[in-house]
Design a protein around this motif. Structure first.
Motif, mmCIF file in Angstrom:
data_model
loop_
_atom_site.group_PDB
_atom_site.id
_atom_site.type_symbol
_atom_site.label_atom_id
_atom_site.label_comp_id
_atom_site.label_asym_id
_atom_site.label_seq_id
_atom_site.Cartn_x
_atom_site.Cartn_y
_atom_site.Cartn_z
ATOM 1 N N PRO A 63 0.815 -1.223 0.000
ATOM 2 C CA PRO A 63 0.000 0.000 0.000
ATOM 3 C C PRO A 63 0.846 1.269 0.000
ATOM 4 N N LEU A 64 2.007 1.238 0.663
ATOM 5 C CA LEU A 64 2.881 2.412 0.681
ATOM 6 C C LEU A 64 3.368 2.734 -0.733
ATOM 7 N N TYR A 65 3.797 1.712 -1.468
ATOM 8 C CA TYR A 65 4.259 1.924 -2.840
ATOM 9 C C TYR A 65 3.125 2.469 -3.709
ATOM 10 N N VAL A 66 1.937 1.903 -3.567
ATOM 11 C CA VAL A 66 0.795 2.356 -4.364
ATOM 12 C C VAL A 66 0.504 3.821 -4.100
ATOM 13 N N SER A 67 0.502 4.218 -2.829
ATOM 14 C CA SER A 67 0.204 5.611 -2.487
ATOM 15 C C SER A 67 1.277 6.555 -3.001
ATOM 16 N N ILE A 69 3.293 6.084 -5.657
ATOM 17 C CA ILE A 69 3.228 6.147 -7.113
ATOM 18 C C ILE A 69 2.041 6.976 -7.573
ATOM 19 N N GLN A 70 0.902 6.808 -6.922
ATOM 20 C CA GLN A 70 -0.295 7.538 -7.356
ATOM 21 C C GLN A 70 -0.195 9.032 -7.101
ATOM 22 N N GLN A 71 0.732 9.452 -6.250
ATOM 23 C CA GLN A 71 0.967 10.879 -6.073
ATOM 24 C C GLN A 71 1.732 11.469 -7.255
ATOM 25 N N GLU A 72 2.679 10.698 -7.791
ATOM 26 C CA GLU A 72 3.454 11.118 -8.958
ATOM 27 C C GLU A 72 3.579 9.937 -9.916
ATOM 28 N N PRO A 73 2.547 9.686 -10.713
ATOM 29 C CA PRO A 73 2.512 8.459 -11.526
ATOM 30 C C PRO A 73 3.259 8.532 -12.854
ATOM 31 N N LEU A 216 -3.308 0.730 -10.259
ATOM 32 C CA LEU A 216 -2.283 0.069 -9.466
ATOM 33 C C LEU A 216 -2.846 -0.288 -8.094
ATOM 34 N N GLY A 217 -2.683 -1.512 -7.683
ATOM 35 C CA GLY A 217 -3.207 -1.968 -6.399
ATOM 36 C C GLY A 217 -4.549 -2.646 -6.496
#
Length: 303
Positions: A63-67, A69-73, A216-217
């Motif tokens: 979940p940390l990686y997903v969050s 990446i989704q901030q700067e995809p 993603l996720g």
């Protein structure tokens, strides 16, 4: 029986790569000119789907990686699109691309930082995925050429070792493409569309989702079900009542609420319209037509 030791390390020589390159037929993918085995209905059904559903959670990115990446995809999506282009140009099997992206996400999920050459990482993941999915895998020279020799074959093989060590050699991840044939087989009696066309459209939409960090996720089963649901709606051969029953069946198969399936289906349709228009989706256009204009192949989407 051969009693010689067998090494699992990535120890291919340049001669090995050259031999495979000579045998590989561009555009033929995994078969290299050979025939595929026919679909075996005995390895389909609810039992297989249940097993895939149980295993897919094991390969989800953190979940940390997903969050993050989704901030700067942008960088991640650019890397996924480059991976798709390489797989298409090299004639890889359709299973190679989604597995490659899964490996990239899982590696970055553990490392939380990209290596010096992100494209070397992507190429290494394509190499691993090709070895798992194809009997005649892509060569390191072909991958280096695709990256315009930003890295050398020796660098690629070292990165391959790093990826395998980081993932503890657990590389056979579950992807949306693993679910699609089983979902299609489960809908066989309730739909009217041609199987090959429906599969091709669903594969296209699932590949688009792999290039879009908004998905993603999301569980691969849900992405597969939503892609298939959009393809069914886009082909337009079913009435509303039949589409509702098909959607209900897909929601049951992927063990998701129908509202969640419809939400992700609408997300895919919006993403598709954005790809086809080459820019942000106009809200008025979203309400104009509920049906997705599903393309017939990958080339119609601007990845």
């Amino acid at each position: 029986m051969d009693d010689r030791g067998v090494s699992l390390r990535c120890e291919e020589t340049e001669e090995d790569h050259q031999d495979r390159a000579a045998k590989r037929v561009p555009g033929m993918g995994v078969t290299g000119g050979l025939l595929r085995a026919a679909w075996d209905p005995s390895v389909s059904g609810r039992r297989v789907i249940q097993r895939l559903l149980h295993v897919e959670e094991r390969y989800a990115p953190s979940p940390l990686y997903v969050s993050l990446i989704q901030q700067e995809p942008e960088r991640r999506d650019e890397l996924a699109k480059w991976t798709l282009q390489v797989c298409c140009d090299c004639g890889c099997d359709e299973a190679v691309f989604p597995l490659s992206v899964s490996l990239i996400d899982r590696f970055l999920s553990v490392a939380l930082s990209a290596p010096v050459s992100p494209y070397c990482l992507a190429a290494a993941c394509v190499l691993v995925a090709s070895k798992l999915s194809e009997c005649d895998n892509i060569t390191s020279d072909a991958l280096c050429a695709a990256a315009e020799y930003d890295f050398l074959p020796a660098n690629l093989r070292e990165m391959e070792r790093v990826v395998l060590a980081t993932l503890r050699w657990d590389t056979a991840a579950v992807t949306p493409q693993d679910f699609l044939p089983h979902f299609l087989a489960s809908l066989e009696e309730r739909r009217e569309e041609d199987s090959a066309t429906l599969r091709r459209h669903s594969d296209t939409l699932a590949a688009m989702c792999a290039c879009d960090s908004r998905f993603l996720g999301a569980p691969p089963s849900l992405v597969a079900a939503a892609s298939l649901n959009c393809a069914l709606r886009g082909l337009g051969n079913n009435g509303r009542s039949r589409l509702y029953l098909l959607s209900l069946t897909l929601a049951e198969l992927c063990q998701a609420d129908l509202a969640v399936l419809q939400y992700y289906s609408e997300m895919i349709e919006r993403a598709l319209r954005q790809r086809l228009s080459g820019g942000p989706v106009d809200k008025g256009a979203e309400l104009e037509d509920e049906r997705s204009c599903t393309p017939t192949d990958m080339r119609e989407i601007d990845f």
